[in-house]
Design an enzyme around this catalytic site. Structure first.
Site, PDB file in Angstrom:
ATOM      1  N   ARG A 147      -5.635  16.750  27.567  1.00 38.82           N
ATOM      2  CA  ARG A 147      -6.276  16.481  26.296  1.00 38.82           C
ATOM      3  C   ARG A 147      -7.207  15.279  26.479  1.00 38.82           C
ATOM      4  O   ARG A 147      -7.017  14.458  27.375  1.00 38.82           O
ATOM      5  CB  ARG A 147      -5.246  16.157  25.216  1.00 38.82           C
ATOM      6  CG  ARG A 147      -4.243  17.276  24.933  1.00 38.82           C
ATOM      7  CD  ARG A 147      -3.223  16.830  23.901  1.00 38.82           C
ATOM      8  NE  ARG A 147      -2.289  17.905  23.556  1.00 38.82           N
ATOM      9  CZ  ARG A 147      -1.104  18.090  24.135  1.00 38.82           C
ATOM     10  NH1 ARG A 147      -0.714  17.266  25.107  1.00 38.82           N
ATOM     11  NH2 ARG A 147      -0.315  19.079  23.770  1.00 38.82           N
ATOM     12  N   LYS A 171       1.450  14.466  23.366  1.00 37.84           N
ATOM     13  CA  LYS A 171       1.902  14.389  21.970  1.00 37.84           C
ATOM     14  C   LYS A 171       3.396  14.098  21.919  1.00 37.84           C
ATOM     15  O   LYS A 171       4.162  14.616  22.729  1.00 37.84           O
ATOM     16  CB  LYS A 171       1.593  15.703  21.242  1.00 37.84           C
ATOM     17  CG  LYS A 171       0.114  15.916  20.981  1.00 37.84           C
ATOM     18  CD  LYS A 171      -0.111  17.185  20.174  1.00 37.84           C
ATOM     19  CE  LYS A 171      -1.587  17.365  19.857  1.00 37.84           C
ATOM     20  NZ  LYS A 171      -1.832  18.596  19.070  1.00 37.84           N
ATOM     21  N   HIS A 245     -12.618  19.907  23.685  1.00 44.51           N
ATOM     22  CA  HIS A 245     -11.386  20.638  23.971  1.00 44.51           C
ATOM     23  C   HIS A 245     -11.649  21.883  24.824  1.00 44.51           C
ATOM     24  O   HIS A 245     -10.705  22.495  25.328  1.00 44.51           O
ATOM     25  CB  HIS A 245     -10.718  21.039  22.658  1.00 44.51           C
ATOM     26  CG  HIS A 245      -9.225  20.867  22.670  1.00 44.51           C
ATOM     27  ND1 HIS A 245      -8.607  19.681  23.021  1.00 44.51           N
ATOM     28  CD2 HIS A 245      -8.228  21.729  22.379  1.00 44.51           C
ATOM     29  CE1 HIS A 245      -7.295  19.833  22.934  1.00 44.51           C
ATOM     30  NE2 HIS A 245      -7.032  21.063  22.560  1.00 44.51           N
ATOM     31  N   ARG A 248     -10.058  22.043  28.250  1.00 44.58           N
ATOM     32  CA  ARG A 248      -8.634  22.402  28.232  1.00 44.58           C
ATOM     33  C   ARG A 248      -8.466  23.907  28.046  1.00 44.58           C
ATOM     34  O   ARG A 248      -7.652  24.539  28.723  1.00 44.58           O
ATOM     35  CB  ARG A 248      -7.946  21.621  27.114  1.00 44.58           C
ATOM     36  CG  ARG A 248      -6.440  21.782  27.017  1.00 44.58           C
ATOM     37  CD  ARG A 248      -5.918  20.708  26.066  1.00 44.58           C
ATOM     38  NE  ARG A 248      -4.604  21.000  25.531  1.00 44.58           N
ATOM     39  CZ  ARG A 248      -3.471  20.711  26.136  1.00 44.58           C
ATOM     40  NH1 ARG A 248      -3.475  20.146  27.332  1.00 44.58           N
ATOM     41  NH2 ARG A 248      -2.311  20.974  25.562  1.00 44.58           N
ATOM     42  N   HIS A 271       2.469  22.137  26.076  1.00 43.34           N
ATOM     43  CA  HIS A 271       2.707  22.816  24.796  1.00 43.34           C
ATOM     44  C   HIS A 271       4.205  22.850  24.503  1.00 43.34           C
ATOM     45  O   HIS A 271       4.990  23.196  25.392  1.00 43.34           O
ATOM     46  CB  HIS A 271       2.191  24.257  24.847  1.00 43.34           C
ATOM     47  CG  HIS A 271       0.707  24.362  24.762  1.00 43.34           C
ATOM     48  ND1 HIS A 271       0.008  25.467  25.221  1.00 43.34           N
ATOM     49  CD2 HIS A 271      -0.228  23.517  24.260  1.00 43.34           C
ATOM     50  CE1 HIS A 271      -1.277  25.292  25.010  1.00 43.34           C
ATOM     51  NE2 HIS A 271      -1.448  24.120  24.433  1.00 43.34           N
ATOM     52  N   TYR A 280      -3.877  32.381  25.177  1.00 39.74           N
ATOM     53  CA  TYR A 280      -4.797  32.545  26.303  1.00 39.74           C
ATOM     54  C   TYR A 280      -4.594  33.869  27.026  1.00 39.74           C
ATOM     55  O   TYR A 280      -5.497  34.354  27.690  1.00 39.74           O
ATOM     56  CB  TYR A 280      -4.657  31.359  27.259  1.00 39.74           C
ATOM     57  CG  TYR A 280      -5.002  30.055  26.573  1.00 39.74           C
ATOM     58  CD1 TYR A 280      -6.326  29.735  26.290  1.00 39.74           C
ATOM     59  CD2 TYR A 280      -4.010  29.169  26.166  1.00 39.74           C
ATOM     60  CE1 TYR A 280      -6.649  28.561  25.632  1.00 39.74           C
ATOM     61  CE2 TYR A 280      -4.321  27.995  25.511  1.00 39.74           C
ATOM     62  CZ  TYR A 280      -5.644  27.697  25.247  1.00 39.74           C
ATOM     63  OH  TYR A 280      -5.962  26.530  24.577  1.00 39.74           O
TER      64      TYR A 280
END
Length: 299
Positions: A147, A171, A245, A248, A271, A280
């Site tokens: 990120r 995160k 982004h 990524r 994730h 994806y």
């Protein structure tokens, strides 16, 4: 308690007690500014009803805010009133029954191999800002799937085994290992030599461990890195604007398209949910169908 006071106290709480990132706190603040605008800052919070909050959502819809923006606003409002109820400022939480709006499934924007190669080479071809730094930045973003906030906060001390890999904090303060390609490592080594000179010339040597710095020798911010990407993908550069982004998204699409296990890609991206990564696989399937339809004579 009035609304303005509640919001100020809530922002202090999520910043200091819950230790949320500066970007997250700023996101809450921006969304709750809408609440103050629609309901007035001096309104007594005990007089706020579910209907008032629904009207706020209606106002955002009239402004043609996206469903994602509206849901983010709803999440901020839920958190705010959940805080007020938890600490006894309210006897009833008016936000409990507020429902989010349905999101349309958007395919994440990613670059083709030709597009990403062109953008990664653009700094050396067209020195708009700082060629060695920007080339290293693009190569590292593409090869790691980081990120923007993660690459911004990346430090020299985070690297393991030379420059093959590094520990990043994502995160929720979750740490993971990311990997860098040979191209990224080569570009990084060239940049680090320039970085040392720039810091010595600006008298900032030893003041920061952050990898990416400005031409004045100071750590780059997320906004600064966004600016770099915008300049090189804008009219001065490739003239094919790229969202930060997209690196990524391109990393994930490339990995899955080349046969990487989706759970391993989930781990590499950090994730928390496999369903996020599975988007994806859908992109890859769509690309295969598109390629088939273009190439097969009877399609």
């Amino acid at each position: 308690m009035i609304l303005n006071e509640l919001i100020d106290e809530f922002l202090i709480y999520i910043s200091s007690v819950r230790d949320l990132s500066e970007n997250t706190v700023m996101g809450y603040k921006n969304d709750l500014e809408h609440l103050k605008e629609f309901l007035t800052p001096t309104l007594d919070i005990t007089s706020i009803t579910k209907e008032n909050l629904k009207l706020c959502i209606g106002q955002l819809s009239k402004r043609h805010s996206s469903n994602a923006s509206i849901n983010r606003f709803i999440a901020a409002v839920r958190s705010l009133f959940g805080y007020a109820y938890k600490f006894g400022y309210l006897e009833k939480n008016p936000a409990l029954e507020i429902k989010t709006v349905k999101l349309s499934k958007k395919v994440p924007r990613f670059m083709t191999k030709a597009e990403v190669d062109t953008l990664c080479n653009e700094p050396e071809k067209n020195e708009i800002l700082w060629a060695s730094r920007d080339h290293a930045l693009f190569e590292m973003l593409y090869s790691s799937g980081c990120r923007i906030s993660e690459i911004t906060n990346l430090c020299l001390s985070d690297f393991l085994n030379g420059y093959d890999r590094a520990v990043v904090t994502g995160k929720g303060d979750k740490q993971r290992i990311v990997y860098f390609s040979d191209e990224a490592k080569s570009a990084l080594k060239l940049y680090l030599a320039d970085r040392k000179k720039v810091m010595e010339e600006n008298g900032t040597a030893g003041t920061t461990d952050r990898i990416f710095i400005s031409q004045r020798g100071r750590p780059l911010s997320v906004r600064g890195i966004n600016y770099i990407i915008t300049r090189y993908s804008g009219a001065e550069g490739t003239n094919h604007h790229v969202n930060p982004h997209a690196f990524r998204h391109t990393f994930a699409t490339t990995m899955i398209g080349n046969g990487a296990d989706v759970r391993l890609v989930q781990e590499m991206l950090g994730h928390s949910s496999i369903s996020t990564t599975q988007r994806y696989t859908h992109i890859t399937t769509e690309k295969l169908i598109e390629t088939y339809n273009k190439a097969h004579p009877h399609s």
